[in-house]
Design an enzyme around this catalytic site. Structure first.
Site, PDB file in Angstrom:
ATOM      1  N   SER A 375       0.867  -1.175   0.000  1.00 35.38           N
ATOM      2  CA  SER A 375       0.000   0.000   0.000  1.00 35.38           C
ATOM      3  C   SER A 375       0.900   1.220   0.000  1.00 35.38           C
ATOM      4  O   SER A 375       1.699   1.392   0.919  1.00 35.38           O
ATOM      5  CB  SER A 375      -0.903   0.010   1.235  1.00 35.38           C
ATOM      6  OG  SER A 375      -1.568   1.247   1.323  1.00 35.38           O
ATOM      7  N   ARG A 376       0.795   2.050  -1.032  1.00 36.43           N
ATOM      8  CA  ARG A 376       1.696   3.204  -1.128  1.00 36.43           C
ATOM      9  C   ARG A 376       1.266   4.344  -0.209  1.00 36.43           C
ATOM     10  O   ARG A 376       1.915   5.378  -0.171  1.00 36.43           O
ATOM     11  CB  ARG A 376       1.796   3.670  -2.586  1.00 36.43           C
ATOM     12  CG  ARG A 376       2.404   2.593  -3.475  1.00 36.43           C
ATOM     13  CD  ARG A 376       2.815   3.096  -4.845  1.00 36.43           C
ATOM     14  NE  ARG A 376       3.301   1.969  -5.628  1.00 36.43           N
ATOM     15  CZ  ARG A 376       2.639   1.385  -6.609  1.00 36.43           C
ATOM     16  NH1 ARG A 376       1.444   1.828  -6.931  1.00 36.43           N
ATOM     17  NH2 ARG A 376       3.154   0.369  -7.266  1.00 36.43           N
TER      18      ARG A 376
END
Length: 510
Positions: A375-376
């Protein structure tokens, strides 16, 4: 015959000009009318519409009955217009009338659609009567700019321990769910919708190219769990024409955008799946004779998905503070994430949840590979207590996966390694979760803290699920206050002491 009564050409012209000037042209209804040259596979070539615009709605008139069918102008060529037909194209034939409408494609939006199952044009398909709404939104809408956005920082809880702890999703994020067929991609999306109950999030589930029986089963699950009360289901089934499958995700996004822009609320949009969407667009493009590129997809297939997913956003407070979270689904072939469409969508989104067939068949469900998944947005979209316990969970789980490979060689392992492997096995058991059973975030924090801090090391692996169930029931009855604090406070020394006291109290009862 007298020659002086005959008008000369110059005089005739003057008379005609005077008559035209005297006529009231405002009352005249002028409309450009074209005719169908050919119809094939959901597309039509139209002659005579010189003023048609790209993306404009066209009205096809069926000559036999006088009924109209909606079309969409896609190709503007020198002598004809290539259009897709959003309806029954089999009833159209060469020579039928086509008219410009001067409008771009719109769909009905609003509160009236919540709890309903509709087609991509907003027509009800659930047999519950017509949808009464005066609100419409354009299917294609410009994504908000940088100034209109704010950073993603509010969590959107999925109810899945593996996701909320290691791959957190925030409101306004675009998180891809990717994996082979039958690995549980839709299950993650549906659990996320079910977990939004009571959160004030309007959910839009767009089913593209699926069997209608599958969608009917999904709707039934929504009704059983009460999720239909805050959901809209948009269906473009496998039997529907490719043009309807093509516009379905844009229509679903427009329905969600109404609640983000007009109501300043939070929405969740799931596109299941964009692989079939790209295939429908490829079919249309090839029939319209657009030049094919890699894997026979047209050159603008990246723009096809980027202009859809960029519409997901967390709006700034000046623009109402609403959000649209997008969870697109992509199906891979034999785990090939380097194929054209998967790489395109991976590069557009803010992270991906990668599901593996091997894990699924090994009964580890949800079959998430946390090594490839990312998850950025990361910890920005987590509550403080979850952020604290999740760091240790990810580290210990990654070390277990690495050690597991060495342990298969059967060599003698020291006590520390054996203990690490034993704890890893219990972490794997804790991360398993049945479908349609999302878990509140405070329960997730409690059980993750217990397993990562060694409180479950003496529990047999086969008894982990039972221990977890009994422990959470005990916490809900005896220590509900501690659970509530896990949601609102950071995991400070006092809260850790309360949690450890509760765990020890439970273990003494066993």
């Amino acid at each position: 015959m007298a020659t002086d009564s005959v008008l000369r050409p110059g005089e005739l012209k003057d008379v005609l000009l005077k008559e035209i000037e005297a006529a009231d042209l405002a009352d005249l209804d002028t409309q450009e009318v074209g005719s169908v040259l050919e119809v094939k596979d959901g597309t039509a070539r139209v002659y005579g519409l010189m003023s048609a615009m790209s993306g404009e709605m066209l009205e096809f008139i069926i000559s036999e009955t006088g009924e109209s069918v909606t079309g969409l102008a896609l190709n503007l060529e020198e002598d004809n217009v290539g259009a897709v037909i959003l309806g029954d194209y089999l009833r159209l034939k060469e020579g039928d009338e086509v008219r410009c409408t001067g409008r771009v494609l719109e769909v009905p939006v609003g509160d009236a659609l919540v709890g309903r199952v509709v087609d991509p044009l907003g027509n009800p398909v659930d047999g519950l009567g017509p949808i009464k709404t005066d609100n419409f939104r354009k299917v294609e809408y410009m994504a908000p700019g940088i100034v209109a956005r704010q950073p993603v920082k509010e969590p959107l809880q999925t109810g899945l321990k593996a996701v909320d702890s290691m791959i957190p999703i925030g409101r306004g994020q675009r998180e891809l769910i990717i994996g082979d067929r039958g690995t549980g991609k839709t299950a993650i999306a549906l659990d996320t919708i079910i977990n939004q109950k009571g959160e004030g999030v309007i959910c839009v589930y767009v089913a593209i190219g699926q069997k209608k029986s599958t969608v009917a089963a999904v709707v039934e699950h929504f009704k059983e769990t009460g999720a239909m009360e805050y959901s809209i289901v948009v269906v473009a089934g496998a039997a529907d024409p490719a043009p309807l499958q093509y516009i379905a995700p844009y229509a679903g996004c427009a329905m969600a955008e109404y609640f983000m822009y007009e109501k300043h609320g939070h929405t969740l949009c799931i596109y299941d799946d964009l692989s079939k969407h790209a295939q429908a667009y490829r079919q249309l493009s090839l029939v319209l004779r657009r030049p094919p590129g890699r894997e026979a997809y047209p050159g603008d297939v990246f723009y096809l998905h980027s202009r859809l997913l960029e519409r997901a956003a967390k709006l700034s407070d000046a623009h109402g503070g609403g959000s649209l979270t997008a969870l697109p689904v992509i199906e891979t072939q034999a785990g090939d994430v380097a194929a054209y469409i998967p790489t395109n969508v991976i590069s557009i989104t803010d992270g991906q949840i990668y599901l593996e067939s091997d894990l699924f068949y090994a009964n580890l469900r949800p079959a998430i590979n946390p090594g490839i998944s990312v998850s950025r947005v990361g910890g920005h979209a987590q509550i403080k207590a979850m952020k604290k316990v999740a760091g240790r969970l990810r580290l210990e789980y990654a070390q277990y996966r690495e050690l597991e490979a060495f342990a298969q060689f059967g060599s003698d392992l020291d006590a520390a390694t054996q203990q690490q492997l034993a704890r890893g096995q219990r972490i794997v058991e804790v991360l398993k979760q049945p479908q349609y059973q999302p878990m509140p975030v405070e329960n997730q924090i409690a059980i993750i803290y217990a397993v990562t801090n060694g409180f479950m090391d003496d529990v047999e692996v086969r008894d982990v699920r039972r221990w977890e169930s009994d422990f959470l029931q005990f916490m809900g009855v005896k220590h509900a206050g501690t659970l509530r604090e896990l949601c609102t406070k950071t995991l400070d020394d006092d809260l850790v002491a309360d949690l450890e006291r509760a765990i020890k109290e439970f273990k003494a009862l066993e």
